[in-house]
Design an enzyme around this catalytic site. Structure first.
Site, PDB file in Angstrom:
ATOM      1  N   LYS A 183       0.841  -1.193   0.000  1.00 31.70           N
ATOM      2  CA  LYS A 183       0.000   0.000   0.000  1.00 31.70           C
ATOM      3  C   LYS A 183       0.881   1.249   0.000  1.00 31.70           C
ATOM      4  CE  LYS A 183      -3.835  -2.223   0.096  1.00 31.70           C
ATOM      5  NZ  LYS A 183      -5.125  -2.139   0.741  1.00 31.70           N
ATOM      6  N   GLN A 243      -0.812 -12.619  10.594  1.00 30.18           N
ATOM      7  CA  GLN A 243      -1.224 -12.508   9.209  1.00 30.18           C
ATOM      8  C   GLN A 243       0.062 -12.350   8.399  1.00 30.18           C
ATOM      9  OE1 GLN A 243      -3.635  -9.125   9.891  1.00 30.18           O
ATOM     10  NE2 GLN A 243      -1.979  -7.674   9.604  1.00 30.18           N
ATOM     11  N   ASP A 278      -2.610  -6.781   0.279  1.00 31.55           N
ATOM     12  CA  ASP A 278      -1.256  -6.964   0.796  1.00 31.55           C
ATOM     13  C   ASP A 278      -1.215  -7.887   2.008  1.00 31.55           C
ATOM     14  OD1 ASP A 278      -2.626  -5.073   2.321  1.00 31.55           O
ATOM     15  OD2 ASP A 278      -0.805  -3.966   2.852  1.00 31.55           O
ATOM     16  N   ASP A 317      -2.910  -8.147  17.691  1.00 32.33           N
ATOM     17  CA  ASP A 317      -3.693  -7.490  16.648  1.00 32.33           C
ATOM     18  C   ASP A 317      -4.944  -8.307  16.319  1.00 32.33           C
ATOM     19  OD1 ASP A 317      -3.275  -5.183  14.669  1.00 32.33           O
ATOM     20  OD2 ASP A 317      -3.747  -6.853  13.310  1.00 32.33           O
ATOM     21  N   ASN A 318      -6.100  -7.670  16.410  1.00 33.74           N
ATOM     22  CA  ASN A 318      -7.368  -8.298  16.004  1.00 33.74           C
ATOM     23  C   ASN A 318      -7.529  -9.746  16.478  1.00 33.74           C
ATOM     24  OD1 ASN A 318      -8.777  -6.281  14.556  1.00 33.74           O
ATOM     25  ND2 ASN A 318      -7.346  -6.494  12.854  1.00 33.74           N
ATOM     26  N   GLU A 346      -6.231  -6.314  21.135  1.00 31.30           N
ATOM     27  CA  GLU A 346      -6.718  -5.191  20.335  1.00 31.30           C
ATOM     28  C   GLU A 346      -7.966  -5.655  19.595  1.00 31.30           C
ATOM     29  OE1 GLU A 346      -6.419  -2.571  16.448  1.00 31.30           O
ATOM     30  OE2 GLU A 346      -6.256  -4.733  16.590  1.00 31.30           O
ATOM     31  N   LYS A 458       0.858   4.818   9.301  1.00 29.60           N
ATOM     32  CA  LYS A 458       0.832   3.406   8.926  1.00 29.60           C
ATOM     33  C   LYS A 458       1.464   3.172   7.559  1.00 29.60           C
ATOM     34  CE  LYS A 458      -3.675   2.963   9.632  1.00 29.60           C
ATOM     35  NZ  LYS A 458      -5.015   2.348   9.739  1.00 29.60           N
ATOM     36  N   TYR A 459       1.462   4.226   6.720  1.00 29.61           N
ATOM     37  CA  TYR A 459       1.939   4.046   5.337  1.00 29.61           C
ATOM     38  C   TYR A 459       3.132   4.923   4.999  1.00 29.61           C
ATOM     39  CZ  TYR A 459      -2.797   2.285   5.485  1.00 29.61           C
ATOM     40  OH  TYR A 459      -3.930   1.627   5.860  1.00 29.61           O
TER      41      TYR A 459
END
Lengths: 590, 590
Positions: A183, A243, A278, A317-318, A346, A458-459
């Site tokens: 991204k 992930q 991604d 994360d998640n 989270e 984040k990017y």
């Protein structure tokens, strides 16, 4: 244990060690206490108690026969009891004298240490997990190491963060970032050649979850960062994000750990119609059980790898998008070896799922605090997390912002609202955290339609001047110092709200377990103008005698006020200060 | 099942038979529904869905391969699916056509009956006990047969009680009464020779719990009473009071079933300083386990004895003073053979113990209704029994009076308060009961310090003229008829309160499960004078469309009113009627 109404009893257990414990509750009929109570009532009513006194003497003799200990102690104690039993049985003595024989201090002491327990029954063995104190009381700071000069630059910043009073520095994933479908800035689907990508697109030809993104530094640099944190009494928390980017080594080595499509491709993450090309989600239930076992072990090995490098707190994360069965297994497995290791969930999802994650083993949880702004919703939410059904096992962590969430009044908001939200997070919840940039009032949203930051870190890399004049650093430093100085602010269940008629003023207090520390916070929820009110204080909750004056020291300004009675007047000007944080003491001001 | 917020699902089970059942809840991922939802969202967002349609065709083929049933049906159904799968896979057709192939009625019907269930998981097997309807909906009348001409006289009264609308006639113990330490009139400790004694002092030389007090009649008379009740659609309930007079045969035959004192006597019942010398409590945990087993079996045999004579509902005296383990055992044991047998717990103790008794097997429970008089406490208590934590398994039975309890406003109270308390009991709770004399406004207390009746029927015979003019018989008859006519009044959980500013007016409604029957009750809690108010109706709870008129028929007076909107005016004059009991229907009045 002490008795509450409606056949309820309450007691406290304190543990000396972290890790697994078990407890049981025993119940019994205290035959002697029952006999004493009934006999005294009958005597007081003028009834003949000869048979009762005979019963009592038999009970005392039964105790005498059961005394344990050294021969000398045994002889002495049983002699006292037998003497009392004889007096009880002596009908020539008046009832008062006979009854008094049981009430002698020495007899009571023996009875107390050698109770007659009838009808003994016990509960099941109840599991109890004891965490280290930071599981409840912690101050978090999130930063992207790549915006801070990698591990080396981050290591240099630690002293400043320690001075600000933070305990835990949480880093988004530090692993190699994928290049396929990377991204671009502001989450565009086509990355420019120099775009750095999202750290959550984990894995490239350089490695996966146990590798380090080379631009951040080496393992030696990482170890130095962890060691410097330890030396400062802080710790580093890593992101455990299960992930993979399409370039993660697992994709080639273990295609069976992913979801496949009829055209031969691996399924990327999506939340239709949104696509995250991604990122490949992991299939935690591959068709063959040996594949599942290998996958789960590999996931556990990631944790073991970083634990061996000094990490003791993982931000996960998640977690709600992975199976609860996996979390129950992996957390139990890891903590059995490393009881000091903690996990922050989270999960921003339904309350029931968040509670379940805590129930299966997570040590802390993100919350909905970010979206609770109005007075009534703040009261309800604080009471829910502090005293609601899940509050026995779910520990909240209040974040005014995260890299994903620039919400509500912070969007285009000014310093007043940033101070106000920090006070709420830091005084309502024993654990709280901020994402860097907060102290510089970063407030620009990407769009009106979601909660993303403009030019999200984040990017892309965001360099900041943390020494900019007018920043919130001194304010945050003061708040964190207060949190450390006041045991009352380090507890969850003890919040009490104090009513007042102004819809913009929120007043709540917390008292330490022993009552020696009491903090009363009064917040102006309106960042736009001054607000005033007369508060209806619950003086009992403040540990204050209503007939005497008491003093409230404002720990933010150093001012002290002498109050008397439950209806003090307060006025807060947001330009000066968003809140009073008072320590409360009986007696007149100095 | 349908989904509620916060990951909760709700469903209903209906059972065709009384007795033990088990149920399980299965959960799974509905692969096809997930695929349909996601693919439609992607298509609507203009994304390429070729691979999704390919996935869909594979799913349809998987279903086609699994179809069960006759060869013909199998062939036809799988042909439809395979045809749809082919269309899905045909890239020359437009996406709309391909998607529509799945939405064809015939395909949807097959998918609905042959779902693809992935990730199937199931709950534990959950026990469910189904009682006959009278466990929930019942109207009780308590009478002392000795005051009604024994069994023969009582049999003659049944037709009148049936006409009044009662289902269950409950008799205090009918067994021989002890003579040792028999209590006299008004609970004096010395009985006169002609004093009849308390029926709860069970047992004499004439027999114990399976014998009949001769002055009441013979077993034939008893059988005739039970048969007459059955013929009238009613039933007789006996008192199961596990205690003995000193003259009970068990005292001699099984001294090991009682508590003994050092002077050789058996312990009588007491609640120091109160003494109940005419009653020996049973020791349910004798030292030897074979004695316990024999005692418990003997207690069960008492129930079996009376069940064999046609008794199917036992009112159990003070169950909270006997072990829960005994009740769990005896109720399960009896109901395993006789699933129609029910138990009403006469426990006035802590809420937790009352809930536990229901949990271990009691079918109904007495309540605190007798002591709930004010508006707010009535609202809170009704909501607690109808919707509180124990309401899933504890069924309340509201009694305005019992032989032990002449309480609150009934003491020296007039007809208005007797009517008012009856309306509350009979419309708030699906089960309620009165003790005879209520219909004659018996209101004289023995003393100011307890709740005993003057000249209590517990210790003497009371003959009454039930045909006295001005009695409550017509009113009670009307109320019981209403209860039978309105399914809404036969349910527990469905009570809804409607606010109004008058502290003496209470308004609540109940709607039947299908919504076809709605009853709104408005009560004047002040027996002394008229009260008026404007009610804030919850029209949704009444099933009424706010934009249309609706009609309320007062089932007590026959009047009808047309209302429109949520704020009707009501006025109640206690001398005329204590309450409106309205049936609510949409539309204008006739």
């Amino acid at each position: 244990m002490r008795q509450l109404p409606n056949h309820r009893w309450v007691g406290a257990i304190s543990a000396d060690e972290i890790g697994p414990h078990e407890y049981m509750v025993y119940a019994w009929t205290d035959t002697l206490a029952t006999w004493r109570r009934d006999t005294q009532v009958k005597h007081a009513a003028g009834q003949n108690i000869d048979v009762e006194l005979e019963e009592g003497s038999l009970l005392l003799e039964a105790v005498a026969a059961r005394i344990k200990g050294s021969a000398a102690a045994k002889k002495e104690k049983s002699a006292s009891l037998k003497q009392a039993a004889e007096i009880l049985r002596n009908k020539y003595l008046p009832d008062e004298t006979r009854l008094a024989a049981v009430e002698a201090a020495v007899v009571l002491e023996v009875l107390d240490t050698h109770p007659i327990r009838k009808d003994v029954s016990s509960s099941a063995e109840m599991p109890l997990w004891v965490d280290r104190p930071r599981a409840l009381f912690s101050s978090w700071y999130e930063l992207f190491p790549r915006s801070n000069g990698g591990f080396e630059g981050t290591t240099k910043r630690l002293a400043a963060l320690s001075d600000m009073g933070f305990d835990i520095i949480y880093l988004p994933p530090i692993h190699p970032i994928g290049v396929t479908d990377r991204k671009g800035r502001n989450n565009t689907t086509i990355a420019e050649p120099d775009d750095v990508g999202s750290p959550w697109a984990i894995g490239s030809s350089l490695g996966g979850h146990t590798a380090i993104e080379p631009s951040l530094g080496t393992f030696e640099d990482f170890d130095a960062l962890v060691e410097e944190a330890r030396a400062l009494g802080m710790e580093i928390s890593l992101d455990y994000a299960l992930q993979c980017s399409p370039d993660h080594p697992w994709v080639k080595e273990h295609p069976e750990w992913f979801h496949h499509r009829p055209d031969g491709t691996i399924k990327f993450a999506e939340n239709p119609p949104k696509k995250y090309q991604d990122i490949y989600p992991i299939n935690f239930w591959p068709p063959k059980d040996e594949d599942r076992a290998a996958l789960w072990s590999a996931c556990r090995d990631i944790l073991e790898f970083w634990i061996a490098r000094g990490i003791k707190f993982f931000r996960v994360d998640n977690p709600h998008t992975k199976p609860l069965a996996f979390w129950a297994w992996v957390i139990r497995k890891v903590q059995a070896k490393h009881p000091e290791v903690l996990f922050l969930a989270e999960a921003f999802t339904h309350p029931k799922m968040m509670a379940r994650l805590a129930e299966v083993g997570f040590s802390q949880s993100y919350t909905y605090f970010t979206w609770r702004v109005g007075k009534q919703e703040l009261v309800e939410y604080a009471l829910e997390v502090a005293q609601g059904p899940a509050s026995d096992y779910m520990r909240p962590n209040f974040w005014p912002n995260t890299p994903d969430i620039l919400s509500g009044p912070l969007r285009n908001g000014g310093p007043a609202v940033f101070r106000l939200r920090l006070v709420l997070a830091a005084t309502m919840s024993p654990s709280y955290g901020i994402y860097s940039g907060y102290e510089l009032y970063e407030n620009l949203p990407a769009r009106a339609t979601d909660e993303e930051y403009l030019n999200s870190e984040k990017y892309e890399i965001r360099e900041r001047n943390y020494d900019a004049p007018g920043s919130m650093v001194p304010f945050i430093t003061r708040i964190n110092a207060l949190r450390r100085a006041h045991p009352a602010l380090q507890q969850l269940h003890n919040i009490v709200f104090h009513d007042n008629p102004n819809p913009h003023i929120l007043a709540y207090s917390k008292a330490s377990d022993d009552g020696s520390d009491v903090v009363l916070t009064v917040v102006n929820l309106d960042p736009g103008r001054w607000q005033e009110t007369t508060v209806n204080l619950d003086l009992g909750a403040l540990g204050v005698d209503a007939s005497q004056p008491f003093t409230v020291h404002d720990e933010l300004t150093g001012s002290a006020y002498q109050w008397w009675g439950p209806h003090p007047y307060v006025r807060l000007e947001p330009a000066d200060q968003p809140a009073h944080i008072f320590s409360v003491t009986q007696g007149a001001a100095d």
